[in-house]
Design an enzyme around this catalytic site. Structure first.
Site, PDB file in Angstrom:
ATOM      1  N   GLU A 246      -3.740   3.973   2.096  1.00  0.00           N
ATOM      2  CA  GLU A 246      -3.890   4.289   3.516  1.00  0.00           C
ATOM      3  C   GLU A 246      -3.894   5.807   3.644  1.00  0.00           C
ATOM      4  O   GLU A 246      -3.090   6.486   2.997  1.00  0.00           O
ATOM      5  CB  GLU A 246      -2.718   3.689   4.312  1.00  0.00           C
ATOM      6  CG  GLU A 246      -2.771   3.998   5.809  1.00  0.00           C
ATOM      7  CD  GLU A 246      -1.620   3.369   6.592  1.00  0.00           C
ATOM      8  OE1 GLU A 246      -0.606   2.967   5.987  1.00  0.00           O
ATOM      9  OE2 GLU A 246      -1.746   3.283   7.831  1.00  0.00           O
TER      10      GLU A 246
ATOM     11  N   HIS B 221       0.836  -1.208   0.000  1.00  0.00           N
ATOM     12  CA  HIS B 221       0.000   0.000   0.000  1.00  0.00           C
ATOM     13  C   HIS B 221       0.864   1.247   0.000  1.00  0.00           C
ATOM     14  O   HIS B 221       2.067   1.194   0.242  1.00  0.00           O
ATOM     15  CB  HIS B 221      -0.995   0.025   1.166  1.00  0.00           C
ATOM     16  CG  HIS B 221      -0.392   0.116   2.543  1.00  0.00           C
ATOM     17  ND1 HIS B 221      -0.103  -0.984   3.309  1.00  0.00           N
ATOM     18  CD2 HIS B 221      -0.031   1.185   3.294  1.00  0.00           C
ATOM     19  CE1 HIS B 221       0.396  -0.590   4.471  1.00  0.00           C
ATOM     20  NE2 HIS B 221       0.466   0.731   4.490  1.00  0.00           N
TER      21      HIS B 221
HETATM   22 CO    CO Z   1       0.975   1.773   6.293  1.00  0.00          CO
END
Ligand code: CO
Length: 134
Positions: free
Chosen positions: A130, A79
């Protein structure tokens, strides 16, 4: 909405090996390993001048990165984390635009003691995002 890149996360099958590789082969400054049972991972941060790389190893039986590592047994980019100034305002704006927030939609406290949320990768071109409030 988005500020700077806070970190890029890489899932790894063996955190000690990955940490040694970043420290010894790439010559980077690395943090101590930190267990985050609530997130099902153990993390090490590689400290760079302009951002961080987060090395993630599964922790526990229900780790959210276990399936990822089954598909990518040698590891892979997991991510990217962007900073936001108001995570609840960002969440509400994203949901109003049709984006899916993972989990129950409430921020959790992440590795830096700050609130974080994850956005569904299918809504953002195959990349898990995120958001971290700073
Ligand atoms: Co992270």
């Amino acid at each position: 909405m988005l500020g700077r890149v806070n970190h890029i996360a890489i899932a790894v099958p063996d955190l000690a090996t990955a940490t040694a590789s970043y420290r010894d082969t790439l010559g980077a400054k690395v943090s101590q390993a930190q267990a985050l049972p609530e997130h099902g991972v153990t993390v090490v941060f590689v400290e760079l001048e302009n951002t961080k790389v987060e090395l993630l190893e599964p922790l526990g039986d229900a780790s959210p990165i276990a399936a990822f590592l089954e598909k990518n047994p040698s590891g892979g980019m997991h991510h990217i984390c962007y900073e936001v100034t108001d995570i609840l305002a960002a969440r509400d704006q994203l949901k109003a635009g049709g984006a899916r927030v993972l989990g129950n939609g409430d921020p959790k406290i992440g590795a830096h003691g700050k609130p974080v949320l994850f956005l569904h990768p299918q809504d953002f071109f195959g990349t898990l995002i995120e958001l971290e409030q700073v």
